[in-house]
Each structure stands twice: as structure tokens, then as C-alpha cells.
Design an enzyme around this catalytic site. Structure first.
Site, PDB file in Angstrom:
ATOM      1  N   TYR A   1       0.854  -1.188   0.000  1.00 40.01           N
ATOM      2  CA  TYR A   1       0.000   0.000   0.000  1.00 40.01           C
ATOM      3  C   TYR A   1       0.888   1.235   0.000  1.00 40.01           C
ATOM      4  O   TYR A   1       1.873   1.313   0.740  1.00 40.01           O
ATOM      5  CB  TYR A   1      -0.903   0.027   1.236  1.00 40.01           C
ATOM      6  CG  TYR A   1      -1.758   1.280   1.319  1.00 40.01           C
ATOM      7  CD1 TYR A   1      -3.035   1.298   0.789  1.00 40.01           C
ATOM      8  CD2 TYR A   1      -1.267   2.450   1.906  1.00 40.01           C
ATOM      9  CE1 TYR A   1      -3.818   2.450   0.848  1.00 40.01           C
ATOM     10  CE2 TYR A   1      -2.038   3.593   1.964  1.00 40.01           C
ATOM     11  CZ  TYR A   1      -3.309   3.593   1.430  1.00 40.01           C
ATOM     12  OH  TYR A   1      -4.067   4.727   1.477  1.00 40.01           O
TER      13      TYR A   1
ATOM     14  N   GLU B   1      -3.794   7.475  -3.834  1.00 37.54           N
ATOM     15  CA  GLU B   1      -3.734   6.146  -3.224  1.00 37.54           C
ATOM     16  C   GLU B   1      -3.383   5.126  -4.294  1.00 37.54           C
ATOM     17  O   GLU B   1      -4.092   5.014  -5.305  1.00 37.54           O
ATOM     18  CB  GLU B   1      -5.075   5.802  -2.578  1.00 37.54           C
ATOM     19  CG  GLU B   1      -5.065   4.498  -1.803  1.00 37.54           C
ATOM     20  CD  GLU B   1      -6.393   4.207  -1.140  1.00 37.54           C
ATOM     21  OE1 GLU B   1      -6.444   4.181   0.100  1.00 37.54           O
ATOM     22  OE2 GLU B   1      -7.391   4.017  -1.870  1.00 37.54           O
TER      23      GLU B   1
END
Length: 392
Positions: free
Chosen positions: A109, A197
Site C-alpha cells: 500500500y 492512493e
């Protein structure tokens, strides 16, 4: 302003962030053609909407033949995709993204966010890619790595290296990751983004690092200097009421309540919503008409709020400083004359030219419910919404 995944990847790719090969398609035939042009043995067909959790909702399909690509695209295009982020109404799928499905070993991530409290860009990373960061923060907060960027010097290579090694990458993988982290930061900074993101950021079997998915959100106030970003706007993904409000420079956010709000100033709008809830009601919207609300602007706001079928009462709450109560009153009278407002209308005016404004309302002959204070206005709006109070 949000953009689609394929648009975010185009932007990231222009800054040197490695992304899988892909192409956007607006029909099943275009999807098949895109797959043939991209080459490869398998493809991911991804519904393009402004929401996450598409995979769980059937918005991402892995296909191994052109026939499967066509079927997947046909099953998504023209439909509404419902995820836990869209609400029960879902969002329309008007395009799909065809991407070469590359095998990978690990999911990571990587995110960037504008931390307003710290007045800094915050870089967030985790070894647990493919999960929502909120879920990671809840179940395993120690797994989240964070770096605060000093704006005077920007993100430094040593900070990116530290992140790469904390993510458990090998030296070869870390070299690719450092470049990706630095280039993604430049894309965030130079595009006036508020959020970026990359989830997941994957490590392929040949030690490359790829942005397998990407989500970006931009500062509306900076779009005047980011024409390439402004051109990416997709109004179909926006609440129609919010799109209409944006055309008239009104700050509007639709909610699920029954009392429409027309207020000047964001702070007063928030206070008005709080008072409505305190009085036992639910606001139907946030609407800030701004400091220089002309009669036409008030009429536009009234039309917008009245168009919501859930609204059972409208509360106009104006504290005039830059604004003028007589302008607002003229706008209310003008709106009621031009529109068929069928719900009770509660008006509370205070500040500049308040007496003139109240006289205009009193002389208009309209059936209005007036109030002196915000608390009184909220209580009367809730009572009117419940059918317990009618205009005299």
C-alpha cells in the site's frame, strides 16, 4: 475533484510511475480491440467509477479470452455498480479499463494525503496492500508506516529508501520502489492533489514495482491552473444536484434528511445543520450561497433545494455581513413567484438591512414562517416538516 483509475494512471505514468499497459473502452467491441492491441494472455476488465471496493462488487473481472473480455465489458457498461462506498444507488458505468494482467508476488500500500492539521503532505505505506487503509488502521495500526514531508525541501530520497526497506523489499526491488515513491510524490505535488492512493502497489516476479490501481483527488480551487486535470472531470459520477450547484458556484452537498438548508457561510451552514439535528430533524443538504448572494442566486439555490423530492421543509438562515437581508428577501419572494414551492418555508434573517428584509417578506403576501433566532428557526423547520406547524 475525483478522477477515474485510468486517468490517474495516465497522470502517474507521465511522471515516471510504472503502470501496467492498459486502454479505456466505451463499448464491448472497443474492449476486445483494446485487448488485441495490448497483447498478452490475460486481461483485467475494470469498471470505471469514482468509488473503491469494485472487485468485491463484481466491477473487476480477469479474462483469458477475447470472448470473456467482451462478456465482462457487456456485463458492466450501462449498468450501475453498487459498492459499500457508493451507497445503495450505485454509480453508472460508462467506460471500462482493459489492462494487461501481470502476475505478481506481493501487494503493498502507498498513499499520499494533504494533512491539514500538520500543514504537510503525509506519505503512508504498508506491507498489507489490497486492503482498505482504514481497515489496516483498525486491525493492525503498527503495520502503517508514515513520513511527514517538509515542504521547504520536499520528499527526500533517503526517506523513500527508508520506506522501501521498511516494506521488506530487496535491494533490487527497493531501487524500483524508491523511484516510484519519489515520482508519485512529484505527481501529487505538481498536480495540486489532495489524495493519491496506490492500492495495491505490486512487486512482480521479475522484481519490478507497479501501480496496479490508483485513485486521485484534486483541490477544486487549483483547477484553474491545472487544465489537464480539469478536463478529466466526469459529471456522470457526480450527484446531479451537486453538478448543477457547481455551475452556479454554489457550495452544495446532498444529504439524506428532509429539511433543505439555504445558508450563507460554511460555518453557519454547519451550525444550522447541527441545530436541526438537535431539534430532532435531519438536514437534506449543505448549501452555502456565499457572501454576495443576489436575488437571482437565492432563487437558484431555492430551485436546487426544492428539486429534492425528499425535502419536506426549507430553512433559509441568513446572517448578513457582506450580504444584505433585503437582497435575500427579494430572492425568496422572486423564487416563490417563479417556482412552485410546495413545502413550508422557514426564513430567519439577521444582520445588514434586516428590517428592510423583514418588511419585504411581510409585504409580499407569501405564506412564510419567520423566526428571530437560529434555535427558533430550527425548531420551527422540524415542526413544519412533521406537519405540526403551518404558515400563518
Amino acid at each position: 475533484m475525483d478522477v477515474h483509475e485510468y486517468q490517474a494512471k495516465e497522470l502517474l505514468g507521465s511522471f515516471g510511475v510504472p503502470v501496467p499497459k492498459g486502454a479505456v473502452a466505451f463499448s464491448p467491441d472497443q474492449a476486445v480491440y483494446a485487448a488485441t492491441e495490448l497483447g498478452g494472455w490475460s486481461w483485467a476488465v475494470k469498471a470505471q467509477i469514482h468509488a473503491g471496493a469494485r472487485g468485491k462488487a463484481g466491477g473487476i473481472k480477469i479474462c483469458k479470452t477475447y470472448h470473456e473480455v467482451r462478456e465482462a465489458a457487456q456485463g458492466m457498461l450501462g449498468k450501475r455498480l453498487v459498492t459499500h462506498q457508493t451507497g445503495p444507488e450505485g454509480k453508472p458505468v460508462q467506460r471500462v479499463y482493459i489492462e494487461v494482467a501481470e502476475p505478481f508476488d506481493r501487494e503493498l500500500y502507498l498513499g499520499y494525503v494533504l494533512d491539514r492539521k500538520a500543514e504537510r503532505i503525509r506519505v503512508i505505506a504498508s506491507q498489507q496492500g489490497g486492503m482498505e487503509i482504514e481497515e489496516i488502521a483498525k486491525t493492525d495500526p503498527d503495520a502503517i508506516l508514515q513520513v511527514i514531508v517538509e515542504p521547504a525541501v520536499g520528499l527526500q530520497a533517503f526517506q523513500a529508501r527508508e520506506l522501501a526497506f521498511q516494506l521488506g523489499l530487496s535491494i533490487k526491488q527497493a531501487q524500483s520502489a524508491v523511484s516510484t515513491i519519489m515520482n508519485a510524490y512529484r505527481a501529487f505535488r505538481d498536480s495540486d492533489a489532495q489524495m493519491l492512493e496506490i492500492n495495491p502497489l505490486v512487486v512482480t516476479k521479475d522484481d519490478r514495482v507497479l501501480a496496479l490501481d490508483a485513485k486521485m483527488s484534486f483541490d477544486d480551487n487549483a483547477l484553474f491552473r491545472r487544465h489537464n486535470v480539469a478536463d478529466m472531470h466526469d459529471p456522470s459520477q457526480q450527484d446531479p444536484r451537486e453538478a448543477q450547484a457547481a455551475e452556479h458556484n454554489l457550495n452544495y452537498i446532498g444529504l439524506d434528511g428532509e429539511i433543505g438548508c439555504i445558508v450563507n457561510g460554511a460555518g453557519l451552514a454547519m451550525a444550522t445543520m447541527d441545530m436541526i439535528k438537535h431539534a430532532g430533524g435531519e438536514p437534506a443538504n449543505f448549501l452555502d450561497v456565499g457572501g454576495g448572494a443576489s436575488p437571482d442566486r437565492i432563487e437558484t439555490a431555492m430551485k436546487l433545494v426544492a428539486s429534492d423530492e425528499k425535502v419536506k421543509a426549507i430553512l433559509v438562515n441568513i446572517f448578513a455581513g457582506i450580504n444584505r437581508c433585503d437582497w435575500v428577501a427579494k430572492g425568496v419572494v422572486q423564487a416563490c413567484g417563479n417556482l412552485d414551492v410546495k413545502v413550508p418555508l422557514v426564513v430567519r434573517l439577521a444582520g445588514t438591512n434586516v428590517e428592510e428584509g423583514r418588511k419585504i417578506l411581510a409585504d409580499s403576501g407569501l405564506k412564510l414562517i419567520t423566526a428571530e433566532t437560529l434555535a427558533e428557526a430550527a425548531e420551527k423547520a422540524v415542526a413544519a416538516c412533521q406537519g405540526k406547524l403551518r404558515a400563518a
